[in-house]
Motif scaffolding. Structure first.
Motif, PDB file in Angstrom:
ATOM      1  N   PHE A 171       0.788  -1.239   0.000  1.00  0.00           N
ATOM      2  CA  PHE A 171       0.000   0.000   0.000  1.00  0.00           C
ATOM      3  C   PHE A 171       0.820   1.290   0.000  1.00  0.00           C
ATOM      4  CE2 PHE A 171       0.086  -0.401   4.759  1.00  0.00           C
ATOM      5  CZ  PHE A 171       0.445   0.899   5.089  1.00  0.00           C
ATOM      6  N   PHE A 172       2.128   1.217   0.289  1.00  0.00           N
ATOM      7  CA  PHE A 172       2.931   2.441   0.293  1.00  0.00           C
ATOM      8  C   PHE A 172       2.900   3.179  -1.058  1.00  0.00           C
ATOM      9  CE2 PHE A 172       6.075   2.867   4.018  1.00  0.00           C
ATOM     10  CZ  PHE A 172       5.104   2.495   4.923  1.00  0.00           C
ATOM     11  N   PRO A 173       2.919   2.476  -2.195  1.00  0.00           N
ATOM     12  CA  PRO A 173       2.883   3.199  -3.470  1.00  0.00           C
ATOM     13  C   PRO A 173       1.612   4.036  -3.681  1.00  0.00           C
ATOM     14  CG  PRO A 173       3.677   0.957  -3.804  1.00  0.00           C
ATOM     15  CD  PRO A 173       3.179   1.025  -2.400  1.00  0.00           C
ATOM     16  N   SER A 174       0.592   3.851  -2.841  1.00  0.00           N
ATOM     17  CA  SER A 174      -0.624   4.661  -2.959  1.00  0.00           C
ATOM     18  C   SER A 174      -0.356   6.125  -2.644  1.00  0.00           C
ATOM     19  CB  SER A 174      -1.715   4.127  -2.020  1.00  0.00           C
ATOM     20  OG  SER A 174      -2.067   2.798  -2.344  1.00  0.00           O
ATOM     21  N   TYR A 175       0.719   6.397  -1.888  1.00  0.00           N
ATOM     22  CA  TYR A 175       1.089   7.772  -1.564  1.00  0.00           C
ATOM     23  C   TYR A 175       2.015   8.300  -2.663  1.00  0.00           C
ATOM     24  CZ  TYR A 175      -0.711   6.655   3.093  1.00  0.00           C
ATOM     25  OH  TYR A 175      -1.514   6.291   4.137  1.00  0.00           O
ATOM     26  N   ALA A 176       1.731   9.511  -3.132  1.00  0.00           N
ATOM     27  CA  ALA A 176       2.465  10.056  -4.278  1.00  0.00           C
ATOM     28  C   ALA A 176       3.939  10.296  -3.964  1.00  0.00           C
ATOM     29  CB  ALA A 176       1.811  11.358  -4.746  1.00  0.00           C
ATOM     30  N   HIS A 177       4.223  10.964  -2.847  1.00  0.00           N
ATOM     31  CA  HIS A 177       5.606  11.257  -2.457  1.00  0.00           C
ATOM     32  C   HIS A 177       5.840  10.812  -1.021  1.00  0.00           C
ATOM     33  CE1 HIS A 177       6.959  13.659  -5.961  1.00  0.00           C
ATOM     34  NE2 HIS A 177       5.677  13.970  -6.050  1.00  0.00           N
ATOM     35  N   HIS A 178       7.096  10.452  -0.733  1.00  0.00           N
ATOM     36  CA  HIS A 178       7.459   9.927   0.584  1.00  0.00           C
ATOM     37  C   HIS A 178       8.656  10.694   1.125  1.00  0.00           C
ATOM     38  CE1 HIS A 178       5.155   6.087  -0.204  1.00  0.00           C
ATOM     39  NE2 HIS A 178       5.321   6.560  -1.435  1.00  0.00           N
ATOM     40  N   VAL A 179       8.585  11.080   2.401  1.00  0.00           N
ATOM     41  CA  VAL A 179       9.731  11.678   3.085  1.00  0.00           C
ATOM     42  C   VAL A 179      10.206  10.711   4.154  1.00  0.00           C
ATOM     43  CG1 VAL A 179      10.524  13.519   4.617  1.00  0.00           C
ATOM     44  CG2 VAL A 179       9.117  14.085   2.640  1.00  0.00           C
ATOM     45  N   ALA A 180      11.471  10.341   4.079  1.00  0.00           N
ATOM     46  CA  ALA A 180      12.102   9.514   5.106  1.00  0.00           C
ATOM     47  C   ALA A 180      12.862  10.429   6.047  1.00  0.00           C
ATOM     48  CB  ALA A 180      13.053   8.508   4.461  1.00  0.00           C
ATOM     49  N   THR A 181      12.761  10.188   7.348  1.00  0.00           N
ATOM     50  CA  THR A 181      13.419  11.052   8.322  1.00  0.00           C
ATOM     51  C   THR A 181      14.824  10.567   8.675  1.00  0.00           C
ATOM     52  OG1 THR A 181      12.332   9.845  10.118  1.00  0.00           O
ATOM     53  CG2 THR A 181      11.254  11.854   9.323  1.00  0.00           C
ATOM     54  N   SER A 182      15.310   9.554   7.970  1.00  0.00           N
ATOM     55  CA  SER A 182      16.702   9.115   8.132  1.00  0.00           C
ATOM     56  C   SER A 182      17.185   8.566   6.797  1.00  0.00           C
ATOM     57  CB  SER A 182      16.832   8.044   9.222  1.00  0.00           C
ATOM     58  OG  SER A 182      16.274   6.811   8.794  1.00  0.00           O
ATOM     59  N   ASP A 183      18.504   8.573   6.609  1.00  0.00           N
ATOM     60  CA  ASP A 183      19.087   8.062   5.364  1.00  0.00           C
ATOM     61  C   ASP A 183      18.788   6.580   5.191  1.00  0.00           C
ATOM     62  OD1 ASP A 183      20.956  10.394   4.353  1.00  0.00           O
ATOM     63  OD2 ASP A 183      21.258  10.280   6.501  1.00  0.00           O
ATOM     64  N   HIS A 184      18.801   5.828   6.282  1.00  0.00           N
ATOM     65  CA  HIS A 184      18.558   4.382   6.207  1.00  0.00           C
ATOM     66  C   HIS A 184      17.149   4.088   5.697  1.00  0.00           C
ATOM     67  CE1 HIS A 184      18.355   0.166   7.229  1.00  0.00           C
ATOM     68  NE2 HIS A 184      17.371   0.381   8.068  1.00  0.00           N
ATOM     69  N   VAL A 185      16.152   4.788   6.236  1.00  0.00           N
ATOM     70  CA  VAL A 185      14.767   4.546   5.802  1.00  0.00           C
ATOM     71  C   VAL A 185      14.597   4.941   4.339  1.00  0.00           C
ATOM     72  CG1 VAL A 185      12.369   5.261   6.135  1.00  0.00           C
ATOM     73  CG2 VAL A 185      13.780   4.727   8.104  1.00  0.00           C
ATOM     74  N   GLY A 186      15.245   6.020   3.917  1.00  0.00           N
ATOM     75  CA  GLY A 186      15.174   6.402   2.508  1.00  0.00           C
ATOM     76  C   GLY A 186      15.686   5.295   1.604  1.00  0.00           C
ATOM     77  N   ASP A 187      16.780   4.654   2.005  1.00  0.00           N
ATOM     78  CA  ASP A 187      17.337   3.556   1.227  1.00  0.00           C
ATOM     79  C   ASP A 187      16.397   2.352   1.218  1.00  0.00           C
ATOM     80  OD1 ASP A 187      19.603   2.179  -0.147  1.00  0.00           O
ATOM     81  OD2 ASP A 187      19.605   0.967   1.675  1.00  0.00           O
ATOM     82  N   VAL A 188      15.785   2.046   2.382  1.00  0.00           N
ATOM     83  CA  VAL A 188      14.865   0.908   2.472  1.00  0.00           C
ATOM     84  C   VAL A 188      13.632   1.136   1.597  1.00  0.00           C
ATOM     85  CG1 VAL A 188      13.285  -0.315   4.026  1.00  0.00           C
ATOM     86  CG2 VAL A 188      15.616   0.178   4.761  1.00  0.00           C
ATOM     87  N   LEU A 189      13.093   2.364   1.601  1.00  0.00           N
ATOM     88  CA  LEU A 189      11.913   2.654   0.785  1.00  0.00           C
ATOM     89  C   LEU A 189      12.193   2.429  -0.696  1.00  0.00           C
ATOM     90  CD1 LEU A 189      10.513   5.895   2.481  1.00  0.00           C
ATOM     91  CD2 LEU A 189       9.577   3.588   2.618  1.00  0.00           C
TER      92      LEU A 189
END
Length: 573
Positions: A321-339
């Motif tokens: 379901f995450f792709p249902s959101y148009a844009h994503h902000v990760a609050t850490s570099d690690h989460v950005g990489d995981v997304l």
């Protein structure tokens, strides 16, 4: 060493310049990579500028090298005889003249790099088309597309001038913070959106009402709250809040952008909103690490948890379901990489903006810290003060630090006499900390002003969290207060916050590892901790201020708004 470094770098750039000048700048469209678009052909003036910038750059590097070599030669001329027969040379120098010479030499290198950069821009225009004609290839070579920027936006510098346009912004947040009773998500929402409202943007905040407290009021005309009664589980009532949103969206102009803190707005409502961005403060993939830690720390008499299997299925659900959101902000570099890697969200839709805290509140203040310690009865200047803050619960690692401190105090009388522990917060473990002895002081929950005094009083901040979710605000607050930090070795922390030993300490989530880190702090002493604190503050000022975070979010929201109108000025950096 500094002079040798300048000369060596200048030599490399000078070689590059000579190689560059061997290529004749031909503006013939047939030799460029612009196809049949002759209107984008570079003029003769651009070719002349290319050669001129090469010459200016060479002159700057030559000037810099001559100054550096002159300083070296001057030192060699006055060099004394070898001392003690071990090859150590002594020489008396004019320190002021030496520093001025190094500064002038360094400026020469800076100007050389500047002219070389301008020459490269001219080269790009000759080969790929001029910037004036809007060549996308030229822009891609010299301008960053922010939506594709891979690192945290906090590394970039954005203008503090008023925004080019004022946005109408909708925010969905499960709960609005009340006094000091706020988690990381709520504090993030408060800091960010109050600042955006003060910048002139029209904010509409859709959140739950508080049944047993008065809702806070703010003297900001552009800040509007739309409250609904929470569900039995404490979440936003999606049907009611969606109706409120549609009313406000049709009242006057529609919303330019929509922001939801985590899943405050469910994906079933968000999937058709192309101008929506979600900020993730914790994802299921991260918490698998937390579940592993909890299972490893489980005592034999505790029942085995089956959270790991459930968490794996939760990850699968999120990936769906995450792709249902148009844009994503990760609050850490690690989460950005995981997304991007695990959740398979395209790079242009994932943006990393690290959390930020108010740098005007959290700052070094020795006098305030001394006064705070005196009020607590801490008089001995030789005593080291360890501090920890937050919710005093199991998953925040308090059983871990409690056991480590207990063992170290029983094993080492000197450690017990020379260490005081300050605990700020409330929760089940508060009573246990009070039983540790007179050198452990439980202060209860503190507001931001009191927290600033708390940080000013301590020598090192300890965060033993077992939750691998986002960036804890307390770490950032301590760093901006000029204190070294000690935290669990989790990916988000080591990837974004404590990136080296020069600013703090990390430990594995075991009692033995934490005891080793605490012993290292004790051995290092206050002088080493103060130096680490200075480095920590510099990193905090560079990345973790509220000003940095707000500027990055504002630019993202402006970029998303412009993208909707087929403009991309705000998306270029």
């Amino acid at each position: 060493m500094a002079l040798d470094g300048i000369v060596n770098v200048n030599s490399l750039f000078t070689l590059a310049l000579f190689l560059g000048l061997t290529w004749y700048p031909n503006t013939d469209p047939a030799t460029a990579l612009i196809g049949s678009t002759t209107s984008c052909t570079a003029s003769v003036t651009i070719a002349q500028n290319l050669v001129a910038c090469h010459v200016y750059s060479f002159s700057s590097f030559l000037f810099s090298s001559l100054i550096a070599l002159a300083l070296k030669q001057g030192i060699n001329v006055f060099k004394g005889k070898e001392a003690f027969g071990i090859g150590v040379s002594m020489v008396h120098v004019n320190v002021v003249a030496l520093r001025v010479g190094i500064l002038v030499s360094g400026l020469g290198s800076v100007f050389g790099c500047g002219f070389l950069t301008l020459a490269l821009v001219d080269l790009v225009q000759i080969k790929l088309g001029t910037l004036a004609c809007g060549s996308s290839y030229s822009y891609a070579a010299v301008v960053i597309n922010l939506l594709l920027y891979r690192s945290a936006w906090n590394h970039l510098s954005f203008s503090s001038k008023p925004p080019p346009k004022l946005l109408k912004i909708a925010l969905f947040v499960k709960k609005w913070p009340h006094r000091s009773l706020a988690g990381g998500l709520e504090r993030h929402a408060l800091t960010l959106h109050l600042a955006l409202a003060k910048r002139g943007h029209e904010l509409h905040i859709f959140t739950t009402s508080c049944s047993n407290c008065s809702f806070p009021r703010y003297p900001i005309a552009s800040l509007n709250f739309h409250l609904t009664k929470p569900t039995a589980a404490g979440y936003l009532n999606q049907a009611l809040v969606w109706k409120q949103f549609q009313t406000q969206n049709s009242n006057g102009r529609p919303f330019d952008v929509i922001h939801t803190e985590s899943v405050s707005l469910l994906h079933t409502r968000a999937r058709n909103l192309s101008n929506l961005v979600v900020t993730w403060h914790g994802i299921a993939y991260e918490t698998i690490h937390s579940d592993l830690i909890q299972e490893l720390l489980r005592s034999p008499d505790e029942p085995q948890a089956f959270a790991l299997a459930e968490r794996a299925m939760k990850v699968v659900e999120e990936i769906k379901f995450f792709p249902s959101y148009a844009h994503h902000v990760a609050t850490s570099d690690h989460v950005g990489d995981v997304l991007k890697r695990i959740y398979m969200i395209p790079e242009g839709r994932v943006h990393v903006i690290l959390n930020g805290v108010d740098e005007h509140i959290f700052k070094p203040d020795h006098a305030m810290g001394k006064e705070f310690k005196q009020k607590l009865g801490i008089q001995d200047s030789q005593i080291l003060v360890l501090g920890t803050a937050g919710r005093l619960v199991k998953d925040k690692g308090h059983p871990l630090i409690f056991e480590a401190l207990k063992q170290m105090r029983n094993e080492n009388d000197a450690f017990q006499r020379s260490i005081v522990v300050l605990v700020a917060g409330d929760g089940p473990w508060a009573a246990r900390y009070r039983n540790l002895g007179v050198n452990t002081l439980v202060l209860g929950p503190l507001d931001q002003v009191q927290l600033a005094r708390f940080y000013a009083a301590i020598d090192v901040f300890v965060n033993p969290t077992l939750r691998a979710q986002g960036l804890d605000h307390t770490l950032l607050e301590a760093m901006l207060s000029g204190k070294p930090v000690m935290a669990t070795r989790l990916a988000s922390i080591t990837g974004s916050v404590i990136v080296g030993t020069e600013m703090g300490y990390t430990f594995s989530p075991t009692v033995a590892s934490l005891k080793k880190a605490l012993h290292k702090v004790w051995i290092d002493g206050r002088s080493v901790l103060e130096e680490k604190g200075k480095v920590a503050r510099q990193r905090g000022l560079q990345l973790f201020t509220a000003t940095k975070m707000v500027a990055a979010y504002e630019r993202l929201l402006l970029c998303m708004s412009n993208e909707m109108n087929s403009k991309d000025d705000c998306c270029q950096y």
